[in-house]
Write a protein that holds these residues in place. Structure first.
Motif, short mmCIF file in Angstrom:
data_model
loop_
_atom_site.label_atom_id
_atom_site.label_comp_id
_atom_site.label_asym_id
_atom_site.label_seq_id
_atom_site.Cartn_x
_atom_site.Cartn_y
_atom_site.Cartn_z
N LEU A 1 0.78 -1.16 0.03
CA LEU A 1 -0.07 0.10 0.20
C LEU A 1 1.05 1.17 -0.06
O LEU A 1 0.54 2.20 -0.70
CB LEU A 1 -1.07 0.03 1.24
N ALA A 2 2.05 1.02 0.53
CA ALA A 2 2.80 2.39 0.75
C ALA A 2 3.49 2.58 -0.70
O ALA A 2 4.06 3.54 -1.14
CB ALA A 2 3.93 2.04 1.72
N ALA A 3 3.98 1.51 -1.25
CA ALA A 3 4.57 1.42 -2.47
C ALA A 3 3.70 1.99 -3.62
O ALA A 3 4.17 2.80 -4.52
CB ALA A 3 4.99 0.15 -2.86
N ILE A 4 2.34 1.68 -3.75
CA ILE A 4 1.74 2.11 -4.82
C ILE A 4 0.82 3.70 -4.06
O ILE A 4 0.15 4.12 -5.09
CB ILE A 4 0.62 1.44 -5.07
N GLN B 1 17.03 5.02 0.34
CA GLN B 1 17.09 5.91 -0.89
C GLN B 1 15.77 5.73 -1.42
O GLN B 1 15.30 4.60 -1.87
CB GLN B 1 18.14 5.71 -1.99
N GLY B 2 15.01 6.75 -1.85
CA GLY B 2 14.12 6.86 -2.84
C GLY B 2 12.71 6.22 -2.07
O GLY B 2 12.66 6.22 -0.78
N VAL C 1 8.69 3.22 1.92
CA VAL C 1 7.81 2.04 2.54
C VAL C 1 8.17 1.43 3.79
O VAL C 1 7.30 1.26 4.70
CB VAL C 1 8.05 0.89 1.40
N LEU C 2 9.48 1.37 4.06
CA LEU C 2 10.17 0.88 5.34
C LEU C 2 9.43 1.63 6.54
O LEU C 2 9.06 1.41 7.54
CB LEU C 2 11.60 0.96 5.33
#
Lengths: 292, 256
Positions: free
Chosen positions: A286-289, B179-180, B185-186
């Motif tokens: 969900l965070a990636a998208i 990075q990026g 996400v983490l």
């Protein structure tokens, strides 16, 4: 009979007579158990070594016959596992009392109503029930509640947030364990039934659970941080979905996620690491998208 | 930041974990499950207590309740904190990003912790012989001295190697990961994992009938932002007391 022979007989009698077990002896056994506790934890016998090491000074004062003392030592080296304070304290107190009565009866009559198997059965019967109640109060309620209280201080860089929960919990365990030991020694197995099924004890445990779960509500509201950057509409009409959700109930997403996990734990299975992996994958995707 | 972990710093942290995991008295029980004391020790050794404590809090929230009755915990929070807090202080990851790596390390720690139970089995066999010989000094050696020194040596040496060699590697790995988009996400995952730890905490503390008190706590926290935890704890105590008086007065009377 000559006076020398009488003196020898009296000496021999004194050498084989069990000594009185004082409060100090019982306290010493508790301290030895508190120190040894998990040190010799083994696969097959768990904490048996600690129990024997805790009881050794008392057993030595009671059993003057070497063969009997050997048998008693070996009796303690079988499987034993319980909670450190509730189980540990009460069982040490109760066993001290039982062993003293047994040793005296053996010395006076050559036999005892308190057989080896009665002592073993008492120990085995108590360790499980007292471990259940003790762990649920000590480890799962008092300890975590104290850690919860320390969290905000620690977050602000205050060392008391780390120190206070540990010091208070360590003192609590020492004092409560010592109290249970004395209680077990004074009133024997009645002490255990008072703790396991007594109304007052149930009420205290209920109260501690209420405090604990209330504090969990505070922690979830303050520290579970899941939010969405998504917006609704475009241009000047653009609205933040997070703001909309917060207007319904602040922290709606973290609350829902926490309750969902709680439901899974209570209805399906309690596997923290498996759920952590699943939650990591879901939140990560969900965070990636861009949804979170 | 970019602290470097010297061999002496690594040794001090390793000794701390050695003492905690060898279970030197009942006072080490909480030390196994709290990350805060380990974070404090790491912070003192690496001279950045505030950041270390924040990292300790982040890991604690995710690993709030990992089981633990009878030595059967599914993770070792202090072990994970001893490795990941230095990574945070070395600038590899922020406190919340470090949580994602702290979890598998905690699982690894639980296997290492259980290893000492196997080693102690041989000492208990030797204790049988000492009991037969009524050798009290021998019993103290087999029950206390040998298990304690063995665990202390194993965990200290292991942690020393992991800290001295592993922390720089994890820091490098962290720096490349953040990075990026992956850094974001983490961060999201690390912050969200608190939900798992606290849900596990709820299971430990209450039964279904206590759940309304969770919601009371939640709502009170929203209504009274900035209130100290001690104040909340006093309020919780008062609510618990009133509940007990109302529901169990008869039971209490009968027990008197």
């Amino acid at each position: 009979m000559s006076s020398n022979t009488v003196q020898d007989t009296l000496k021999e009698e004194a050498n084989t007579t069990p000594e009185e077990i004082t409060k100090k002896d019982v306290k010493k056994s508790w301290f030895r158990w508190w120190f040894a506790n998990e040190i010799p934890h083994s696969v097959d016998r768990y904490l048996a070594g600690s129990l024997l090491w805790a009881m050794m000074p008392i057993l030595k004062k009671l059993y003057k016959d070497e063969d009997e003392l050997k048998r008693v030592y070996q009796r303690y080296l079988v499987y034993y596992n319980t909670n450190a304070t509730w189980g540990g304290g009460l069982v040490i107190g109760i066993l001290s009392d039982m062993e003293e009565k047994r040793a005296k009866q053996l010395h006076e009559t050559g036999d005892s109503m308190i057989s080896d198997s009665i002592i073993d059965t008492t120990k085995e019967g108590l360790m499980g029930s007292l471990a259940g109640i003790g762990d649920s109060v000590d480890t799962f309620t008092v300890m975590y509640t104290l850690i919860a209280i320390g969290l905000p201080w620690a977050l602000n860089g205050n060392i008391l947030g780390a120190l206070l929960p540990w010091v208070v919990f360590a003192l609590y365990q020492f004092i409560i364990g010592s109290t249970f030991t004395q209680m077990g020694n004074a009133i024997g197995t009645k002490a255990a039934s008072k703790v396991v099924s007594g109304a007052r004890s149930k009420v205290i445990i209920d109260g501690l659970r209420i405090i604990g779960i209330f504090m969990m509500g505070i922690l979830v509201a303050n520290y579970v941080d899941i939010s969405t950057p998504l917006t609704w509409g475009s241009g000047q009409d653009q609205q933040s979905i997070q703001a909309m959700l917060d207007s319904v109930l602040p922290g709606l997403i973290p609350l829902s996620v926490t309750l969902g996990i709680y439901y899974y734990f209570t209805k399906k299975e309690f596997n923290v690491m498996k759920v952590a992996l699943i939650v990591s994958i879901v939140l990560g995707v969900l965070a990636a998208i861009g949804i979170l | 930041m970019n602290f470097t972990l010297s061999i002496w710093q690594a040794l001090l942290i390793a000794l701390w974990i050695g003492l905690v995991l060898s279970r030197f008295s009942v006072a080490t029980l909480q030390l196994r499950f709290t990350t805060l004391m380990t974070a404090l020790v790491v912070g003192l050794v690496m001279r950045d207590v505030p950041t270390a404590l924040v990292a300790g809090v982040a890991i604690q929230l995710a690993l709030f309740n990992v089981g633990g009755a009878g030595g059967s915990a599914s993770g070792e929070p202090a072990f994970a904190a001893a490795i990941m807090v230095p990574v945070v202080l070395s600038g590899g990851l922020n406190p919340y990003q470090s949580v994602v790596i702290a979890l598998p390390i905690a699982v690894l720690g639980s296997y290492l912790y259980k290893a000492r139970f196997k080693i102690n089995t041989s000492y208990m066999k030797a204790a049988d012989i000492k009991a037969e010989e009524l050798d009290e000094a021998g019993l103290t050696r087999e029950i206390i001295v040998k298990p304690l020194l063995t665990s202390l040596a194993i965990y200290t040496v292991l942690m020393l190697v992991v800290l001295y060699l592993g922390v720089p590697l994890l820091t490098l790995l962290g720096e490349s990961l953040v990075q990026g988009r992956l850094g974001h996400v983490l961060d999201v995952v690390g912050r969200g994992l608190a939900a798992v730890g606290l849900a596990a905490g709820m299971v430990a503390m209450g039964k279904a009938k206590h759940l309304p008190f969770f919601f009371v706590g939640y709502v009170v926290a929203i209504l009274l932002p900035g209130t100290s935890m001690v104040t909340f704890a006093i309020l919780a105590g008062a609510i618990a007391f009133i509940y007990i008086l109302a529901s169990d007065a008869d039971a209490l009377k009968s027990s008197d």
